[in-house]
Structure formats: C-alpha cells, structure tokens
Design an enzyme around this catalytic site. Structure first.
Site, mmCIF file in Angstrom:
data_model
loop_
_atom_site.group_PDB
_atom_site.id
_atom_site.type_symbol
_atom_site.label_atom_id
_atom_site.label_comp_id
_atom_site.label_asym_id
_atom_site.label_seq_id
_atom_site.Cartn_x
_atom_site.Cartn_y
_atom_site.Cartn_z
ATOM 1 N N GLU A 136 42.653 39.090 42.116
ATOM 2 C CA GLU A 136 42.220 38.154 43.148
ATOM 3 C C GLU A 136 41.194 37.185 42.576
ATOM 4 O O GLU A 136 40.380 37.550 41.739
ATOM 5 C CB GLU A 136 41.621 38.951 44.309
ATOM 6 C CG GLU A 136 41.320 38.119 45.525
ATOM 7 C CD GLU A 136 41.057 38.971 46.773
ATOM 8 O OE1 GLU A 136 41.942 39.755 47.172
ATOM 9 O OE2 GLU A 136 39.975 38.840 47.330
ATOM 10 N N ASP A 138 38.522 34.332 44.161
ATOM 11 C CA ASP A 138 38.001 33.967 45.479
ATOM 12 C C ASP A 138 36.958 32.884 45.551
ATOM 13 O O ASP A 138 36.008 32.890 44.782
ATOM 14 C CB ASP A 138 37.216 35.154 46.077
ATOM 15 C CG ASP A 138 38.023 36.382 46.172
ATOM 16 O OD1 ASP A 138 39.176 36.276 46.530
ATOM 17 O OD2 ASP A 138 37.472 37.461 45.888
ATOM 18 N N GLU A 140 34.387 31.940 48.743
ATOM 19 C CA GLU A 140 33.959 32.273 50.096
ATOM 20 C C GLU A 140 32.772 31.403 50.462
ATOM 21 O O GLU A 140 31.784 31.362 49.726
ATOM 22 C CB GLU A 140 33.536 33.731 50.192
ATOM 23 C CG GLU A 140 34.693 34.689 50.058
ATOM 24 C CD GLU A 140 34.267 36.133 50.172
ATOM 25 O OE1 GLU A 140 34.928 36.877 50.909
ATOM 26 O OE2 GLU A 140 33.275 36.522 49.530
#
Ligand SMILES: *[C@@H]1O[C@H](CO)[C@@H](O)[C@H](O)[C@H]1NC(C)=O
Length: 323
Positions: A136, A138, A140
């Site tokens: 993953e 990411d 955010e």
C-alpha cells in the site's frame, strides 16, 4: 456501520518538468557543430518526446476509470462526471476505487480538501493490493479546526507491514483550490508528489533487505471519513457535526498505469512505459533540492528519526538520512 481499519490512504503528483531545460542545453551545444552531434541531438529530442509524461486530460469522466466503493448516495457528480464531491455526515462517509489494478505507473488526482472546520475528518488517496500481505502507498489528509493547518501523512506498506509514516504541513491552504497529489511507482522508487514537488522518496532498497512492492497489482482508492479518535491533535479535537456535510472535491480521473489482472505477478509492458525510463529512476538535482526544501521547512514527523518507537530504524532509513 463501516469499520475502517488501518490508516493507509494517499496521494501526490510528479515533478518532472525539466525536459525543457535539457533540450535548451543541447540546442546551444550543437550550434555550428558536427553532423553526429546533430544526430545525437535529434535522438535525444525523440527520446525526450517519447518518455515525457503525456499531457493528461483534466476532463476524463469519473466513470471511465472509477466506481463508488460504499455509500453511493454520498457521491455527487458535476459537469458530465468530470468533477465529483464526497460528502461526509453524521451517518456515513464515502469512497471510490479504480476499476483496474495496476503494476507500476503514475497516479494523480486533483483534490480540494474539506474547507472550514474539518477537524476529525480524513481524506485519503492511496494505492492498495488489499490482500492478506498487502502492499500500500498512502496519502492521508488530516483535517483541522478553521484556520488551523492540515497535516499530510504518507505511508508505505510492504507485505502487510507499514509503520513508515511521515508527516508534513503543506505550503498552501489545500481547501482554497485544487492541487495535484501523485504517486510515481516503478521498479526503482516510489515518489510522492504535491503539485509536482517531491515530498517523499521511498527507494527500492532490496539490496539492504527491505521489501519493495513489485509483484502485487494495486487499485487506487479514495475516501472521506470520520477519524476523530486520532486525526486532529491526536484525537483531542472532535468532529463538529453541526458543520456537516463535510465536502471534498475531485477531478482529473485519468490513470497512467500498467493494467494487470489482480493475480498477475508482472506487468506486460514492464520497462517500456514513460514512468520506467531513466529520468524517472531517480530524482534529478533540482528535484532533490525541492525535496530538501520540503523536509527542512515542513516536516513534522519522520519514522526514521523516531527512536522511541524504533530504537533500531529500518535499513532504508540510511538512505532517507542522506537526502
Ligand atoms: C491542527 O492545528 C494544531 C494547532 O495549530 C496543530 O498543532 C496540529 O498539528 C494541526 N493539525 C492536525 C491534523 O492536528
């Protein structure tokens, strides 16, 4: 109820705009020089043209590459689906995902974050393989009270293991206008970009015994949800539901990636796409200069320097320190 486990969502954009200066330099050198230099120059021109990121249409409709993941009625569509909004209220957040799975590419999104009082909300843009030992990458975006700064948190998971968080403040207010967040992912590096400025590089450190995502196709995901147990000032600031709905806006639904079936172990065009070419295998001097600027001026947290959590930093931190 939607249980949203883990904290991996991300986004960025590439900063590879210096082809122009390369071309300029070559031009000066060839003035009045030999036939062979001329040939070389033409070749260089051709290869630059070939490997430069193509101009990406901003108006690709949402439905061409993406589908809603949950709470379909909380996504609103505008201008023939070239722009959408995610709505978060007391009842639910929402999210969407790519139809295709990808092994390597350049993934970008234009996003305007929740404006005003966004404390407790998290907007995420990320790639994930979503299997048991998942990879993953990411972005955010942690909201804040009106006038207080967002935090951008990035993370990388390999083989199901994360714990590689970095956090920065942005050098602009991400709620005022659209900005571009992108991930470049090839065999050599993962680069997180904000308006073409690299904010983080995760090098392939296989030589140091660190796993690098390379054989699990990932989909793109984005979502807006309530995370007031941790997002803002470590959970001290709660979501003010009287301000709902909280709205994040998106455009730019084009995807540059090697599409692969979910279980594929390699990409058919491996090494042949623009994001695989030599100038994307490392940052150039100008990009390193910009990355340093971000790190010196805007970094809040780096897992590589957190000796409390990690008395023995992960091996790739040697490289991180050298930036
Ligand atoms: C919110 O604002 C406070 C006060 O300026 C700051 O300490 C914090 O880092 C900001 N961001 C988040 C997501 O908590």
């Amino acid at each position: 109820m939607y249980i949203y486990e883990g904290s991996t969502r991300q986004k960025a954009r590439p900063l590879f705009f210096n082809n122009h200066s390369i071309v300029e330099t070559r031009k000066t050198e060839t003035m009045g020089s030999s036939f062979w230099t001329l040939c070389l120059t033409s070749l260089l021109f051709a290869s630059v043209a070939f490997s430069a990121p193509p101009k990406r249409a901003i108006d690709v409709p949402f439905g061409r590459n993406y589908i809603p993941t949950w709470a379909f009625d909380h996504i609103k569509y505008f201008n023939g689906e070239s722009e959408i909004q995610l709505h978060l209220d007391n009842y639910t957040g929402t999210g969407f995902q790519s139809k295709g799975s990808y092994l390597f590419g350049h993934f970008s999104m234009h996003i305007k974050m929740v404006a005003g009082d966004s404390a407790g909300t998290v907007t995420a843009f990320y790639l994930s393989s979503q299997n048991s030992e998942h990879d993953e990458i990411d972005f955010e975006f942690l909201g804040n009270r009106t006038g207080q700064p967002y935090i951008l948190q990035t993370n990388v998971y390999t083989g199901g293991k994360g714990d590689k968080e970095q956090r920065i403040f942005l050098w602009f207010d991400p709620t005022k206008a659209y900005h571009t967040y992108a991930i470049l992912w090839n065999m050599y590096q993962i680069v997180f970009l904000v308006d073409n400025i690299p904010i983080r590089v995760f090098k392939n450190s296989k030589d140091l015994g660190v796993k690098f995502p390379f054989d699990q196709p990932m989909k793109l995901y984005s979502s807006l949800w309530n995370a007031d147990d941790w997002a803002t000032r470590g959970g001290l600031e709660k979501t003010d539901w009287s301000k709902a709905p909280f709205i994040a806006s998106y455009k730019g639904f084009h995807i540059d990636g090697c599409e692969a079936s979910v279980n594929a172990k390699y990409c058919d065009t491996q090494g042949k796409k623009w994001w695989d070419q030599p100038q994307y295998q490392d940052l150039d001097a100008d990009q390193y200069r910009r990355l340093k600027w971000v790190r010196q001026k805007f970094t809040i947290y780096n897992y590589c320097t957190d000796r409390v959590r990690f008395p023995h930093p992960s091996p790739e931190c040697k490289r991180d320190r050298d930036i």
